[in-house]
Scaffold this motif. Structure first.
Motif, PDB file in Angstrom:
ATOM      1  N   TYR A   8      10.692  -3.654  -2.724  1.00 49.76           N
ATOM      2  CA  TYR A   8      10.282  -4.012  -1.361  1.00 49.76           C
ATOM      3  C   TYR A   8      11.177  -5.103  -0.761  1.00 49.76           C
ATOM      4  N   GLN A  22       0.820  -1.205   0.000  1.00 39.20           N
ATOM      5  CA  GLN A  22       0.000   0.000   0.000  1.00 39.20           C
ATOM      6  C   GLN A  22       0.854   1.253   0.000  1.00 39.20           C
ATOM      7  N   VAL A  23       0.220   2.341  -0.390  1.00 36.14           N
ATOM      8  CA  VAL A  23       0.891   3.631  -0.285  1.00 36.14           C
ATOM      9  C   VAL A  23      -0.119   4.636   0.259  1.00 36.14           C
ATOM     10  N   SER A  24       0.358   5.482   1.132  1.00 37.37           N
ATOM     11  CA  SER A  24      -0.495   6.470   1.774  1.00 37.37           C
ATOM     12  C   SER A  24      -0.559   7.722   0.893  1.00 37.37           C
ATOM     13  N   ARG A  29       6.388   7.763  -4.322  1.00 38.66           N
ATOM     14  CA  ARG A  29       7.511   7.006  -3.783  1.00 38.66           C
ATOM     15  C   ARG A  29       7.009   5.713  -3.156  1.00 38.66           C
ATOM     16  N   LEU A  30       7.617   4.618  -3.576  1.00 34.61           N
ATOM     17  CA  LEU A  30       7.237   3.294  -3.082  1.00 34.61           C
ATOM     18  C   LEU A  30       8.489   2.601  -2.549  1.00 34.61           C
ATOM     19  N   GLY A  31       8.328   1.333  -2.183  1.00 27.81           N
ATOM     20  CA  GLY A  31       9.471   0.552  -1.746  1.00 27.81           C
ATOM     21  C   GLY A  31       9.467   0.298  -0.250  1.00 27.81           C
ATOM     22  N   PHE A  32      10.266  -0.665   0.176  1.00 28.01           N
ATOM     23  CA  PHE A  32      10.341  -1.048   1.583  1.00 28.01           C
ATOM     24  C   PHE A  32      10.659   0.157   2.454  1.00 28.01           C
ATOM     25  N   SER A  33      11.586   1.005   1.972  1.00 19.24           N
ATOM     26  CA  SER A  33      11.960   2.188   2.730  1.00 19.24           C
ATOM     27  C   SER A  33      11.325   3.442   2.163  1.00 19.24           C
ATOM     28  N   GLY A  34      10.445   3.275   1.175  1.00 24.27           N
ATOM     29  CA  GLY A  34       9.757   4.422   0.597  1.00 24.27           C
ATOM     30  C   GLY A  34      10.676   5.340  -0.174  1.00 24.27           C
ATOM     31  N   THR A  35      11.698   4.769  -0.840  1.00 25.62           N
ATOM     32  CA  THR A  35      12.698   5.623  -1.460  1.00 25.62           C
ATOM     33  C   THR A  35      12.730   5.501  -2.987  1.00 25.62           C
TER      34      THR A  35
END
Lengths: 390, 391
Positions: B203, B100-102, B166-172
């Motif tokens: 991710y 998910q993304v906020s 911005r996505l990804g495990f660290s949101g980067t």
């Protein structure tokens, strides 16, 4: 005075069907009003408690399902080495959970065991229970409503299958049941026990869903709400920090927004009651036009005629309102309905204050619904009215 | 011979105040009911699109949502043995990753955030999810690109073509929006889709979240679900409709609570209508006696008052529906809900369809009939001679 009361009572009982229907048409909306307000107040109490606890919720900026490294806790704690402003920080991991072959969903949170009691004093862990919690890695502290729902007692062993990795049944020992817990539908377990289970299946441990931290004052709360996000800005795993009330509120508004929808419903019911009572009063007015004219021709003052109609309307609405407010009060406080195994009912408190307020509102409904007929009667021109007599 | 409608219609205007107040009671009840019905129908319509009986969602054992599930490739490969799966040379099985993304909501100017689903897919997804249609470009497999569902693009900020999130495990990791897609109005229109291997690496995952299967014509979904649950595969399977029923169970519970309350409100409306009709009957005793004298039967008189009451209620119903439409026009008709356990926001729009209005009008008509039964019977029992003799 007695004459006036007798007059009022006679008026109410001379068309019993109309009075009964009006009482019901006022009483039912009042009943709905009481139920709606009780649910809304329950949610507000929950949110107010969140606000009073001076807690911040730290989540990953990307989304709440992105985990944060457990190491963030030390970094947050290091913002205040004296522990005077940030009192305590607790990492929390959501694991959901189910009992095998039972469709009901649990809300289970795995937390840092050392800071659980100090971060969540509103769970109400007693000192001896806290000792057991610290001693036993498989400890589970269950919310009162959930414990009632599943029939759990302190000392029971339960196996919960988490909804996230490791997906295998985990045995817990219930060390505490929080009958007055602020969130009676949440269960708490230890995160070190979860990480041990994860290690056995090869899944990564050391991750949390969110951090909760308690601040010393409102100013500290506001200060660290900004400071924590700044601390992790432009690093991997940026954070989003909100006060707990805002954090909880986002779940409530996204689940049908019950408080708002119930407020609209409550407003609509009061409107219905006013219109229904006003209808009765205007029908009464029409039927008794010549009586009012007679009263006035006998020398009764306009003020008295006005107050007679107002009192009758208030009495009628008060009877309906009393029935409507007393029914849920008795049903939810003194009958087996109290024990129904639905979380919404288990956490529902029909407070005497809300019922009294509803009674006040029904009196107000009486006043508003009789404004037009009572003013008309007070202003009635005796000669003109008597001329209309058939 | 029956009384004409215009007779009843004109009678409503004889006692204007009483009629107006009763109409307002009904309008308030119907307005609330219509809004609730609109919410339920909009949600159900959206989920009904997803209820493809030939689609099965497979997750890890014990998980109840794609978000919380983790499906290692070796478990995924076990699904190849299911013979009922449709095929176009390769079995139609889509490995998927769900995160998910906020994102900020458009409707409140970005003050609140929604949790929007991001689904990592391969080419197979477009064959399994048949109702997904590309509107414009597809994501490329080499670059960090995403496509966005129609409703997500409307209701959440930052999802216009050319913008990045911005996505990804660290949101980067930055992913660029390159196109839109539709899904026949279903919940997938609230999602963001990207290329599975790219999102997996963003991710840091080697596992999938879940898989979707398309069954061959005539295959028995229940049998396939049973086979997947069984000892050879040991995974969790459910049909798509079952999955969405579970996800919306919390919202449906709250709706049920509101239905009960609106039902009680309708009962109050019935009492109010009855009150009005009793008064109408009492006020027209001589008129009824006259009707009886010139040959109308008691049954016709009774029916007449029921019709009058229904007319009254329908006027209230029309005003209630109009009020609800005005409310939606002013306050906005975009809504979203949070799945029970997938932490995903599903966006939808409330529209007052003819079906909803028909449903509301049926409910009002019932209120009108119930409210008039007792007064109409009283009218039918009026003795013509005795009533005419009265002053």
């Amino acid at each position: 005075m007695t004459l006036k009361l007798t007059y009022l009572w006679r008026n109410l009982t001379r068309n019993p069907v109309r009075s009964l229907l009006t009482c019901a048409a006022v009483g039912l909306p009042i009943l709905i009003y009481v139920l709606s307000i009780s649910v809304i107040h329950g949610i507000e109490r929950f949110l107010d408690n969140s606000a009073q606890q001076l807690r911040l919720a730290v989540t990953h900026k990307t989304s709440i399902i992105n985990p944060l490294p457990a190491g963030h806790r030390q970094k947050i704690e290091s913002l205040d080495p004296t522990h005077a402003r940030i009192l305590t920080v607790c990492g929390v991991r959501w694991i959901g959970g189910q009992i095998k072959d039972d469709p009901r969903q649990l809300t289970t949170l795995a937390v840092d065991h050392d800071t659980f009691a100090s971060t969540f004093p509103d769970f109400g862990l007693k000192p001896d229970e806290q000792a057991a919690w610290l001693r036993d890695r498989q400890a589970l502290a269950a919310g009162g409503a959930t414990a009632t729902q599943f029939g759990w007692k302190v000392g029971d062993k339960v196996t919960i299958w988490p909804s996230v990795p490791p997906y295998v049944g985990m045995e817990f020992h219930i060390v505490s049941i929080g009958p007055d817990a602020a969130d009676p539908t949440t269960c708490w377990c230890r995160r070190d026990y979860l990480d041990e289970g994860l290690k056995n299946t090869g899944a990564p441990g050391g991750l949390v869903s969110f951090f909760f931290l308690r601040c010393a004052s409102k100013d500290d709360l506001e200060h660290f709400r900004v400071a924590i996000d700044e601390l992790f800005a432009r690093t991997p795993d940026e954070t989003l920090t909100q006060d707990e009330k805002a954090f909880m509120n986002q779940f409530i508004t996204q689940q049908f927004n019950l408080p708002r929808n119930l407020s609209i419903l409550a407003a609509a019911t009061v409107f219905v009651a006013i219109m229904a009572a006003a209808n009765t009063m205007s029908m009464n007015f029409r039927d008794r036009l010549n009586e009012y004219a007679t009263l006035k021709s006998l020398g009764f003052r306009s003020g008295l005629v006005f107050s007679l109609i107002q009192s009758e309307s208030m009495l009628l609405c008060a009877i309906g309102g009393l029935a409507g407010a007393a029914t849920p009060f008795i049903a939810f406080n003194y009958t087996p309905l109290r024990e129904v195994q639905i979380p919404l009912i288990l956490t529902l408190q029909v407070a005497a204050a809300d019922c009294l307020a509803a009674l006040g509102i029904s009196l107000l409904i009486g006043v508003i619904s009789a404004i037009w007929p009572s003013l008309m009667a007070a202003r009635l021109h005796v000669v003109a009215a008597l001329r209309n007599l058939e | 011979m029956t009384l004409t409608l215009s007779y009843h219609w004109r009678n409503l205007f004889v006692r204007k105040t009483t009629t107006a107040l009763t109409v307002l009671v009904i309008a308030a009840v119907v307005g609330t009911f219509t809004w609730l019905l609109g919410f339920v129908v909009a949600l159900s319509d959206s989920l009904a699109v997803a209820a493809d009986p030939r689609k099965v969602i497979v997750m890890q054992r014990g998980s109840i949502s794609e978000t919380n599930s983790a499906l290692p490739p070796e478990d995924f490969n076990k699904l190849m043995q299911i013979s009922e799966v449709a095929s176009d040379g390769q079995p139609l099985i889509s490995p998927e990753m769900m995160v998910q993304v906020s994102l900020a909501r458009v409707r409140d100017g970005g003050t609140t955030q929604a949790n929007v689903a991001v689904r990592g897919v391969t080419e197979a997804a477009f064959k399994v999810h048949r109702n997904v249609k590309l509107l414009g470009a597809a994501f490329s497999t080499g670059a960090p690109e995403i496509i966005v569902g129609r409703k997500a693009a409307q209701q959440f900020q930052g999802l216009q073509i050319g913008q990045s999130i911005r996505l990804g495990f660290s949101g980067t990791r930055e992913y660029k929006v390159v196109g839109y897609f539709s899904a026949a109005g279903g919940p997938m229109e609230s999602e963001i889709w990207g290329y599975l291997p790219s999102l997996q690496s963003a991710y840091g995952r080697t596992v999938y979240s879940a898989a979707s299967l398309r069954l061959a014509d005539g295959a028995d979904a229940a049998a396939v679900v049973k086979q997947i649950d069984g000892p050879a595969i040991q995974l969790e399977a459910m049909t798509e409709s079952e999955y969405w029923q579970n996800q919306s169970s919390n919202v449906r519970f709250y709706q049920a609570v509101c239905y009960v309350l609106v039902g009680m409100m309708s009962l109050a409306a019935v009492f109010s209508v009855a009150n009005t009709m009793f008064s109408t009957v009492a006020g027209r005793t001589r008129e009824i006696a006259m009707l009886r004298t010139i040959g109308f039967s008691p049954g016709q008189v009774r029916l007449g008052f029921v019709i009058e009451s229904v007319l009254l209620s329908l006027v209230g119903g029309a005003i209630g529906c109009a009020g609800c439409a005005a409310y939606l026009a002013i306050m906005g008709n975009t809504k979203d809900m949070f799945g029970a356990s997938n932490f995903t926001t599903i966006a939808f729009e409330i529209h007052l369809t003819p079906l909803i209005i028909a449903g509301a009008m049926l409910m009002v008509a019932i209120v009108g009939v119930l409210g008039s039964l007792a007064p109409a019977s009283r009218a039918a029992r009026i003795q013509a001679i005795a009533a005419l003799r009265e002053p």
